[in-house]
Design an enzyme around this catalytic site. Structure first.
Site, PDB file in Angstrom:
ATOM      1  N   SER A  87       0.873  -1.180   0.000  1.00  7.16           N
ATOM      2  CA  SER A  87       0.000   0.000   0.000  1.00  7.16           C
ATOM      3  C   SER A  87       0.906   1.225   0.000  1.00  7.16           C
ATOM      4  O   SER A  87       1.620   1.471   0.959  1.00  7.16           O
ATOM      5  CB  SER A  87      -0.888   0.013   1.240  1.00  7.16           C
ATOM      6  OG  SER A  87      -1.761  -1.088   1.213  1.00  7.16           O
TER       7      SER A  87
ATOM      8  N   MET B 203       3.288   2.463   5.354  1.00  9.67           N
ATOM      9  CA  MET B 203       3.105   1.494   4.284  1.00  9.67           C
ATOM     10  C   MET B 203       2.810   0.118   4.883  1.00  9.67           C
ATOM     11  O   MET B 203       3.312  -0.212   5.959  1.00  9.67           O
ATOM     12  CB  MET B 203       4.393   1.433   3.466  1.00  9.67           C
ATOM     13  CG  MET B 203       4.348   0.517   2.286  1.00  9.67           C
ATOM     14  SD  MET B 203       5.971   0.436   1.459  1.00  9.67           S
ATOM     15  CE  MET B 203       6.104   2.096   0.830  1.00  9.67           C
ATOM     16  N   CYS B 204       2.003  -0.668   4.188  1.00 15.05           N
ATOM     17  CA  CYS B 204       1.738  -2.028   4.646  1.00 15.05           C
ATOM     18  C   CYS B 204       1.748  -2.973   3.461  1.00 15.05           C
ATOM     19  O   CYS B 204       1.832  -2.530   2.306  1.00 15.05           O
ATOM     20  CB  CYS B 204       0.417  -2.108   5.406  1.00 15.05           C
ATOM     21  SG  CYS B 204      -1.064  -1.949   4.412  1.00 15.05           S
ATOM     22  N   THR B 205       1.697  -4.262   3.745  1.00 15.27           N
ATOM     23  CA  THR B 205       1.640  -5.260   2.684  1.00 15.27           C
ATOM     24  C   THR B 205       0.238  -5.847   2.623  1.00 15.27           C
ATOM     25  O   THR B 205      -0.445  -5.974   3.640  1.00 15.27           O
ATOM     26  CB  THR B 205       2.652  -6.396   2.913  1.00 15.27           C
ATOM     27  OG1 THR B 205       2.438  -6.944   4.205  1.00 15.27           O
ATOM     28  CG2 THR B 205       4.074  -5.902   2.792  1.00 15.27           C
TER      29      THR B 205
ATOM     30  N   THR C 155      -1.285  -6.597   6.287  1.00 16.78           N
ATOM     31  CA  THR C 155      -0.494  -6.583   7.512  1.00 16.78           C
ATOM     32  C   THR C 155       0.156  -5.212   7.632  1.00 16.78           C
ATOM     33  O   THR C 155       0.812  -4.739   6.696  1.00 16.78           O
ATOM     34  CB  THR C 155       0.584  -7.685   7.481  1.00 16.78           C
ATOM     35  OG1 THR C 155      -0.074  -8.951   7.310  1.00 16.78           O
ATOM     36  CG2 THR C 155       1.382  -7.695   8.775  1.00 16.78           C
TER      37      THR C 155
END
Length: 185
Positions: free
Chosen positions: A40, A59-61, A77
């Site tokens: 993201s 930021m995330c995955t 996550t």
């Protein structure tokens, strides 16, 4: 009096339906190509929770996979304080390829999700209309296969968010982090 109220409600409903129809969907959407790991990169929203939490976001995955029924399992996550939190959602396919629905079990909100634009290998732009008892909001997400995107893609995200009625203070390029990135592999 009653006729006026019905007219107002009818116009409000028509406006809501028009708003959902005005969000484009990827032409010739190919769901299997959307699956896999994404980062993201950008998030824009006019919701209250976003305004309250914006300064904490990173930021995330996100891992996207297809179910046998043709729906999407979306597992994100992200760092929250000292922990890594994973949120799982099931996006139910609609009659229109590239469009999904989701109802939050926690909040009861209904999400109308549009995969607006993607080349599958670099980026995906996703817009969501969220409706709940307290009102509605818009959210736009920019996903990337890598932790960085070109300035042109970031500008595309910003411009599209503005076209959805979001202001510059409601648009965020998420700060990079290494925290929780390995947990989502």
């Amino acid at each position: 009096m009653q006729a006026t109220l019905l007219s107002i409600l009818g116009l409000a409903l028509l406006g809501t339906l028009h708003a959902q129809d005005s969000i484009p969907v990827q032409t010739d959407f190919q769901q299997d190509k959307l699956t896999g790991k994404w980062y993201s990169i950008g998030l824009a929203s006019n919701s209250n929770w976003f305004k309250e939490k914006k300064h904490l976001m990173k930021m995330c995955t996100t891992i996207i996979s297809s179910t046998e029924e043709g729906n999407l399992e979306v597992s994100s996550t992200y760092p929250k304080g000292d922990q890594c939190v994973t949120r799982n959602s099931l996006y139910t396919k609609t009659e229109q390829p590239g469009r999904f629905s989701y109802t939050s079990p926690r909040w009861g909100s209904k999400h109308n999700i549009h995969v607006v634009d993607t080349n599958y290998e670099e980026y995906a732009l996703v817009a969501t209309q969220i409706s709940k008892s307290t009102g509605s909001s818009t959210m736009v997400l920019l996903y990337s296969r890598t932790k960085e995107l070109s300035p042109e893609r970031l500008e595309m995200f910003t411009q599209f968010s503005r076209e959805q009625g979001l202001t510059d203070d409601e648009i965020l390029i998420l700060p990079q982090t290494d925290k929780c990135m390995a947990d989502a592999a």
